[in-house]
Motif scaffolding. Structure first.
Motif, PDB file in Angstrom:
ATOM      1  N   GLU A   1      46.658  -0.520  66.801  1.00  0.00           N
ATOM      2  CA  GLU A   1      46.057  -0.013  68.150  1.00  0.00           C
ATOM      3  C   GLU A   1      46.915   0.572  68.839  1.00  0.00           C
ATOM      4  O   GLU A   1      46.568   1.252  70.301  1.00  0.00           O
ATOM      5  N   ASN A   2      48.304   0.510  68.399  1.00  0.00           N
ATOM      6  CA  ASN A   2      49.182   1.188  69.117  1.00  0.00           C
ATOM      7  C   ASN A   2      49.527   0.705  70.644  1.00  0.00           C
ATOM      8  O   ASN A   2      49.429   1.418  71.654  1.00  0.00           O
ATOM      9  N   VAL A   3      49.639  -0.749  70.746  1.00  0.00           N
ATOM     10  CA  VAL A   3      49.662  -1.448  72.015  1.00  0.00           C
ATOM     11  C   VAL A   3      50.970  -1.108  72.566  1.00  0.00           C
ATOM     12  O   VAL A   3      52.195  -1.016  71.986  1.00  0.00           O
ATOM     13  N   ASP A   4      50.980  -0.971  73.968  1.00  0.00           N
ATOM     14  CA  ASP A   4      52.173  -0.572  74.754  1.00  0.00           C
ATOM     15  C   ASP A   4      52.793  -1.866  75.428  1.00  0.00           C
ATOM     16  O   ASP A   4      53.993  -1.953  75.552  1.00  0.00           O
TER      17      ASP A   4
ATOM     18  N   GLY B   1      43.349   1.554  85.060  1.00  0.00           N
ATOM     19  CA  GLY B   1      42.957   2.519  84.121  1.00  0.00           C
ATOM     20  C   GLY B   1      43.617   2.162  82.603  1.00  0.00           C
ATOM     21  O   GLY B   1      43.554   2.853  81.630  1.00  0.00           O
ATOM     22  N   LEU B   2      43.727   0.850  82.354  1.00  0.00           N
ATOM     23  CA  LEU B   2      44.530   0.427  81.162  1.00  0.00           C
ATOM     24  C   LEU B   2      43.406  -0.233  80.230  1.00  0.00           C
ATOM     25  O   LEU B   2      42.315  -0.812  80.629  1.00  0.00           O
ATOM     26  N   THR B   3      43.437   0.065  78.895  1.00  0.00           N
ATOM     27  CA  THR B   3      42.643  -0.567  77.953  1.00  0.00           C
ATOM     28  C   THR B   3      43.139  -1.925  77.480  1.00  0.00           C
ATOM     29  O   THR B   3      44.337  -1.998  77.100  1.00  0.00           O
TER      30      THR B   3
ATOM     31  N   VAL C   1      52.625  -6.381  75.974  1.00  0.00           N
ATOM     32  CA  VAL C   1      51.873  -7.954  75.471  1.00  0.00           C
ATOM     33  C   VAL C   1      52.022  -8.810  76.731  1.00  0.00           C
ATOM     34  O   VAL C   1      53.257  -8.918  77.295  1.00  0.00           O
ATOM     35  N   LEU C   2      50.779  -9.244  76.953  1.00  0.00           N
ATOM     36  CA  LEU C   2      50.756  -9.997  78.511  1.00  0.00           C
ATOM     37  C   LEU C   2      50.028 -11.454  78.153  1.00  0.00           C
ATOM     38  O   LEU C   2      49.258 -11.666  77.380  1.00  0.00           O
ATOM     39  N   ALA C   3      51.127 -12.360  78.038  1.00  0.00           N
ATOM     40  CA  ALA C   3      50.831 -13.716  77.870  1.00  0.00           C
ATOM     41  C   ALA C   3      50.083 -14.612  79.062  1.00  0.00           C
ATOM     42  O   ALA C   3      50.857 -14.299  80.198  1.00  0.00           O
TER      43      ALA C   3
ATOM     44  N   TYR D   1      54.374   0.217  82.126  1.00  0.00           N
ATOM     45  CA  TYR D   1      54.861   0.194  80.852  1.00  0.00           C
ATOM     46  C   TYR D   1      53.995   0.858  79.720  1.00  0.00           C
ATOM     47  O   TYR D   1      54.418   0.839  78.696  1.00  0.00           O
ATOM     48  N   GLY D   2      52.505   1.354  80.249  1.00  0.00           N
ATOM     49  CA  GLY D   2      51.864   2.065  79.209  1.00  0.00           C
ATOM     50  C   GLY D   2      50.511   2.029  79.709  1.00  0.00           C
ATOM     51  O   GLY D   2      50.210   1.402  80.610  1.00  0.00           O
ATOM     52  N   LYS D   3      49.540   2.428  78.830  1.00  0.00           N
ATOM     53  CA  LYS D   3      48.071   2.353  78.864  1.00  0.00           C
ATOM     54  C   LYS D   3      47.488   1.343  78.143  1.00  0.00           C
ATOM     55  O   LYS D   3      46.188   1.100  78.330  1.00  0.00           O
ATOM     56  N   LYS D   4      48.083   0.640  77.085  1.00  0.00           N
ATOM     57  CA  LYS D   4      46.952  -0.219  76.252  1.00  0.00           C
ATOM     58  C   LYS D   4      47.933  -1.623  76.186  1.00  0.00           C
ATOM     59  O   LYS D   4      48.972  -1.709  76.033  1.00  0.00           O
ATOM     60  N   VAL D   5      47.074  -2.624  76.480  1.00  0.00           N
ATOM     61  CA  VAL D   5      47.681  -3.910  76.811  1.00  0.00           C
ATOM     62  C   VAL D   5      46.698  -4.927  75.852  1.00  0.00           C
ATOM     63  O   VAL D   5      45.706  -4.977  76.012  1.00  0.00           O
ATOM     64  N   LEU D   6      47.825  -5.809  75.193  1.00  0.00           N
ATOM     65  CA  LEU D   6      47.338  -6.987  74.491  1.00  0.00           C
ATOM     66  C   LEU D   6      47.323  -8.412  75.121  1.00  0.00           C
ATOM     67  O   LEU D   6      48.607  -8.611  75.725  1.00  0.00           O
TER      68      LEU D   6
END
Length: 391
Positions: A86-89, A58-60, A91-93, A29-34
């Motif tokens: 931060e243009n997050v792609d 390779g995720l931020t 969200v991980l709970a 789903y993308g490269k940047k995760v919260l």
């Protein structure tokens, strides 16, 4: 039987070692995760492992902790600001129900402007939301499978809990490893267990007479929960019992269990002001409110309450006196609640009668409704009577 549409978009990843799959799932789903969590010490090892799995893809990785029971809108706003900056792609709970609800809200409000109250209940719907997933660390709310979240608006003098319903913030996947629950304190486990029972009961007492499949599913779920929590109390590391509680939590808050039926949610609406105003545990408070609510409404559907008594609580049927059968079922439920170590009276958790008027207001008029419960349809004064029964 009611008409219905069933949508079930969440991928369930269940079993031992299932956390190992989270990196590849998020990378879709993308490269940047919260990562969003409650900051508890119990999470340190798991958080370290998950960060490593994400970074290996390779995720931020960004992180926001601090979720409390009954998640606060002020923290959600911080999460929204962080995601937008931060243009997050994704969200991980990582956590239980409050963390999942807070994560859903962050993902949703990142893509939607407006006030929390604008989206409460079903007032305003939106298809826009960041994709999100979850690693469930405590079964109970079933938020991993649902299209709802409970959020407390903490910006004013009065705390108000709002329900949000959005199909767009359903999780893309839910990782459920029963071994993650081995170290949970017993108090949290039994409290979460009654939350599962309550979700099932909200669907069971549905006012419908021709939903036999739904009724039997609800009864099986409640019986399973009661059997398995007894096993967990004896042996907290019983994998199979923990696994069954995970599945029961998922089923108890899924659309599968209410196909063709209504659901009520009066008990949750009566409980919400107590946990919001006094910071009490959700499941434990439901254990107090549920028998009181049953004592108030059982005559409205006496055959169903007698059926609950016999099919779920094992009370011998008296076909000539359904009322006695129903009341014995309620009594048996109270005994079960005491058996697993939960309270059955508001006085046991320090909530006194002088607060009941305020709580009844919070349950109804303060959130702009005249009646609560899709089936029960309780007025403010009737809610007050139920608090009195629970005192």
């Amino acid at each position: 039987m009611l008409n219905f549409e069933l949508e079930f978009p969440t991928k369930l990843i269940f079993g031992k070692g299932s956390v190992d799959k989270v990196g590849k799932e998020v990378a879709k789903y993308g490269k940047k995760v919260l990562i969003h969590h409650d900051g508890g010490d119990y999470l340190k090892e798991l958080l370290g492992k998950v960060k490593g799995l994400l970074e290996a893809e390779g995720l931020t990785v960004l992180e926001l902790g601090g979720v409390v029971p009954n998640p606060r809108y002020s923290l959600i706003q911080k999460g929204v600001a962080l995601c937008r900056k931060e243009n997050v792609d994704f969200v991980l709970a990582i956590g239980g129900g409050s963390v999942m609800d807070s994560s859903k809200s962050i993902a949703f409000f990142t893509k939607n402007d407006g006030e929390l109250a604008d989206f409460a209940h079903y007032k305003k719907m939106s298809p826009d939301c960041l994709p999100l997933g979850t690693i469930v660390t405590m079964p109970g709310t079933g938020s991993e499978i649902s299209n709802n979240a409970m959020v407390v608006d903490d910006r004013g003098d009065t705390l108000i809990k709002y329900p949000l319903f959005q199909n767009s913030f359903r999780f893309k996947f839910a990782v459920m490893d029963p071994e993650l629950t081995f170290s949970l304190p017993l108090k949290q486990t039994v409290s979460g267990t009654f939350d599962i029972i309550s979700h099932t009961m909200e669907r069971y007492f549905n006012g419908e007479n021709h939903v036999n499949l739904s009724n039997r599913l609800c009864e099986a779920n409640m019986l399973t929960i009661m059997d398995e929590i007894r096993k967990v109390i004896k042996d907290p590391r019983n994998y199979e019992a923990r696994a069954n509680l995970f599945l029961a939590a998922m089923l108890g808050n899924s659309p599968i269990i209410e196909m063709g039926a209504a659901s009520d949610w009066a008990v949750h609406n009566i409980e919400n002001p107590v946990t919001t105003s006094f910071q009490k545990t959700h499941g434990s408070t439901l254990a107090i409110i549920t028998p009181a609510w049953m004592k108030y409404v059982y005559k409205r559907d006496l055959p169903k309450y007698a059926e609950f008594a016999t099919r779920v609580m094992g009370v011998p049927a008296d076909f000539y006196d359904l009322e006695t059968t129903a009341l014995r079922g309620i009594e048996a439920l109270e005994q079960f609640i005491k058996e697993i170590g939960l309270p059955t009276r508001l006085s046991e958790i320090g909530v006194t009668e002088d607060s009941f008027e305020m709580l009844a207001d919070h349950a109804t008029v303060d959130i702009g409704v005249e009646r609560i419960g899709m089936v029960s349809q309780l007025t403010r004064d009737e809610v007050l009577e139920i608090y009195q029964l629970a005192k």
